[in-house]
Motif scaffolding. Structure first.
Motif, PDB file in Angstrom:
ATOM      1  N   GLY A 264       0.784  -1.231   0.000  1.00 16.93           N
ATOM      2  CA  GLY A 264       0.000   0.000   0.000  1.00 16.93           C
ATOM      3  C   GLY A 264       0.812   1.275   0.000  1.00 16.93           C
ATOM      4  N   TYR A 265       2.084   1.202  -0.341  1.00 22.53           N
ATOM      5  CA  TYR A 265       2.953   2.380  -0.232  1.00 22.53           C
ATOM      6  C   TYR A 265       2.520   3.528  -1.122  1.00 22.53           C
ATOM      7  N   TYR A 266       1.995   3.246  -2.308  1.00 23.17           N
ATOM      8  CA  TYR A 266       1.681   4.320  -3.252  1.00 23.17           C
ATOM      9  C   TYR A 266       0.675   5.318  -2.678  1.00 23.17           C
ATOM     10  N   ALA A 267      -0.205   4.867  -1.807  1.00 19.71           N
ATOM     11  CA  ALA A 267      -1.217   5.768  -1.246  1.00 19.71           C
ATOM     12  C   ALA A 267      -0.597   6.822  -0.340  1.00 19.71           C
ATOM     13  N   ALA A 268       0.613   6.558   0.165  1.00 21.28           N
ATOM     14  CA  ALA A 268       1.269   7.500   1.067  1.00 21.28           C
ATOM     15  C   ALA A 268       2.614   7.968   0.531  1.00 21.28           C
ATOM     16  N   SER A 269       2.896   7.700  -0.724  1.00 16.25           N
ATOM     17  CA  SER A 269       4.197   8.035  -1.300  1.00 16.25           C
ATOM     18  C   SER A 269       4.421   9.540  -1.330  1.00 16.25           C
ATOM     19  N   PRO A 270       5.600  10.005  -0.926  1.00 22.27           N
ATOM     20  CA  PRO A 270       5.899  11.428  -1.086  1.00 22.27           C
ATOM     21  C   PRO A 270       5.975  11.800  -2.560  1.00 22.27           C
ATOM     22  N   ALA A 271       5.768  13.079  -2.841  1.00 27.52           N
ATOM     23  CA  ALA A 271       5.699  13.526  -4.233  1.00 27.52           C
ATOM     24  C   ALA A 271       7.057  13.833  -4.829  1.00 27.52           C
ATOM     25  N   HIS A 272       8.096  13.921  -4.006  1.00 27.16           N
ATOM     26  CA  HIS A 272       9.418  14.312  -4.498  1.00 27.16           C
ATOM     27  C   HIS A 272      10.424  13.220  -4.176  1.00 27.16           C
ATOM     28  N   ASN A 273      11.011  12.630  -5.198  1.00 28.70           N
ATOM     29  CA  ASN A 273      12.033  11.590  -5.042  1.00 28.70           C
ATOM     30  C   ASN A 273      11.655  10.518  -4.025  1.00 28.70           C
ATOM     31  N   PRO A 274      10.517   9.845  -4.200  1.00 33.18           N
ATOM     32  CA  PRO A 274      10.145   8.794  -3.239  1.00 33.18           C
ATOM     33  C   PRO A 274      11.175   7.679  -3.219  1.00 33.18           C
ATOM     34  N   ALA A 275      11.493   7.220  -2.020  1.00 31.88           N
ATOM     35  CA  ALA A 275      12.532   6.201  -1.858  1.00 31.88           C
ATOM     36  C   ALA A 275      12.009   4.940  -1.191  1.00 31.88           C
ATOM     37  N   GLY A 276      10.683   4.786  -1.155  1.00 30.96           N
ATOM     38  CA  GLY A 276      10.113   3.580  -0.588  1.00 30.96           C
ATOM     39  C   GLY A 276       9.874   3.696   0.904  1.00 30.96           C
ATOM     40  N   PRO A 277       9.211   2.685   1.477  1.00 30.50           N
ATOM     41  CA  PRO A 277       8.924   2.691   2.915  1.00 30.50           C
ATOM     42  C   PRO A 277      10.190   2.664   3.751  1.00 30.50           C
ATOM     43  N   ALA A 278      10.050   3.045   5.001  1.00 33.83           N
ATOM     44  CA  ALA A 278      11.199   3.061   5.904  1.00 33.83           C
ATOM     45  C   ALA A 278      11.630   1.665   6.312  1.00 33.83           C
ATOM     46  N   SER A 279      10.739   0.690   6.207  1.00 31.44           N
ATOM     47  CA  SER A 279      11.076  -0.676   6.593  1.00 31.44           C
ATOM     48  C   SER A 279      10.137  -1.640   5.869  1.00 31.44           C
ATOM     49  N   GLY A 280      10.449  -2.900   5.963  1.00 30.67           N
ATOM     50  CA  GLY A 280       9.627  -3.918   5.322  1.00 30.67           C
ATOM     51  C   GLY A 280      10.264  -5.280   5.500  1.00 30.67           C
ATOM     52  N   GLU A 281       9.682  -6.279   4.854  1.00 24.21           N
ATOM     53  CA  GLU A 281      10.201  -7.640   4.952  1.00 24.21           C
ATOM     54  C   GLU A 281      10.867  -8.107   3.667  1.00 24.21           C
ATOM     55  N   GLN A 282      10.544  -7.460   2.546  1.00 19.42           N
ATOM     56  CA  GLN A 282      11.122  -7.852   1.271  1.00 19.42           C
ATOM     57  C   GLN A 282      11.531  -6.600   0.489  1.00 19.42           C
ATOM     58  N   ARG A 283      12.427  -6.800  -0.484  1.00 16.23           N
ATOM     59  CA  ARG A 283      12.888  -5.719  -1.335  1.00 16.23           C
ATOM     60  C   ARG A 283      12.199  -5.784  -2.698  1.00 16.23           C
ATOM     61  N   SER A 284      12.045  -4.640  -3.325  1.00 12.95           N
ATOM     62  CA  SER A 284      11.312  -4.545  -4.579  1.00 12.95           C
ATOM     63  C   SER A 284      12.130  -5.038  -5.761  1.00 12.95           C
ATOM     64  N   MET A 285      11.421  -5.621  -6.721  1.00  7.51           N
ATOM     65  CA  MET A 285      12.008  -6.014  -7.999  1.00  7.51           C
ATOM     66  C   MET A 285      11.112  -5.468  -9.101  1.00  7.51           C
TER      67      MET A 285
END
Length: 325
Positions: A264-285
């Motif tokens: 659900g990160y996109y709903a809270a993504s910052p508008a400038h240079n988003p770098a993903g959530p601060a933590s999580g269990e898996q990395r994006s591909m």
């Protein structure tokens, strides 16, 4: 139709076997040399593509995404200008990193990795696991970056193919050596779009089977017609680059990104240079792979997302890098 397990995304490495398999690993195996390739002598000599600073609409604009992948809502973000590898990191480039540092990848440390069943180059005794949810994936002892299909395989003829069997942690180690970093998801998607707003693919919205990228043709997971010429990886400069000069940003291999993955990160993504959530269990591909197809996994699209644990690797996962800001 979507096959359970999302067939082109390998399971986490620990699903195949228990930790005791590491004790049965080959240990410090001899790494076969990569074919000679032209080098500038620099630490990282992959050609660069320049991506201008811009606002773009990130996410699935046409409803093609898979439920649970978190490709919505579509949202406008700004990314500063950056340069990114025009191709994924090649076996040749990764071999220089290994030769320079003596680094051992996580697949080598664990002693096994994920190999697609039709690509297997190993004795059956080296198959240490086969998840029932995704039986086309095999845990293979001796599979690693230099033996991508198992211990009976090598990198002969694959110098300019993407390096595979590398975990997120391995990719980060390469970046540290090269003075680079992994792209954020926003940077990756912006670069993959090649300046085409809202397009499904790097070249636009139209599909031409077997002509645009390296994915599966035929009936998964048993029959590949090889209409595009490749069962597994293709050379990194196969097909055509996009508008920014990126080759094969979709298909061929999944590409690690810097971000943690949260649906659900996109709903809270910052508008400038988003770098993903601060933590999580898996990395994006990003980008899909040679195992993707519309019949079960249409993730060879600009907005498509997937994830895996940072210590997992597979025969269809690689990476590209960006320059430090």
């Amino acid at each position: 139709m979507t096959i359970e397990g999302h067939g082109c995304c390998a399971p986490t490495h620990d699903i195949f076997v228990d930790a005791s398999v590491a004790d049965k690993a080959r240990g410090d195996s001899e790494v076969a040399p990569v074919d000679a390739a032209t080098s500038t002598g620099s630490r990282h000599d992959i050609e660069q593509a320049a991506v201008p600073g811009q606002a773009f609409r990130m996410g699935d604009a046409d409803g093609a995404g898979n439920p649970g992948d978190g490709e919505t809502p579509v949202h406008e973000v700004w990314v500063d200008a950056f340069s990114i590898d025009a191709t994924t990191v090649t076996n040749s480039a990764f071999a220089r990193f290994i030769a320079d540092t003596g680094y051992r990848t996580e697949s080598e440390v664990f002693g096994y990795s994920a190999v697609f069943h039709l690509a297997l180059a190993a004795d059956l005794d080296d198959v240490v696991g086969q998840p029932p949810q995704t039986p086309w994936w095999l845990g293979v002892r001796g599979a690693d970056w230099a033996h991508p299909a198992g211990p009976l395989s090598s990198l002969a003829g694959l110098a300019e193919h993407p390096v595979v069997q590398v975990s997120w942690n391995d990719a980060r180690a390469y970046c540290a050596w090269a003075g680079r970093r992994l792209p954020t998801e926003a940077e990756w998607e912006c670069a993959a779009r090649g300046g085409l707003a809202g397009a499904r693919y790097p070249w636009g919205d139209e599909w031409d089977e077997g002509q645009r990228c390296n994915i599966w043709q035929g009936r998964f997971p048993a029959v590949n017609t090889l209409a595009d010429g490749w069962l597994t990886t293709a050379p990194v400069r196969e097909f055509e680059p996009n508008g920014y000069g990126l080759w094969q940003s979709v298909g061929n291999v999944w590409e690690w990104c810097a971000d943690w993955w949260v649906e659900g990160y996109y709903a809270a993504s910052p508008a400038h240079n988003p770098a993903g959530p601060a933590s999580g269990e898996q990395r994006s591909m990003r980008g899909g792979s040679y195992l993707c197809h519309d019949s079960y996994c249409n993730r060879y699209r600009n907005s498509a997302r997937a994830s895996n644990t940072a210590d997992s690797a597979a025969g269809n996962v690689g990476f590209r890098t960006v320059a430090l800001a």
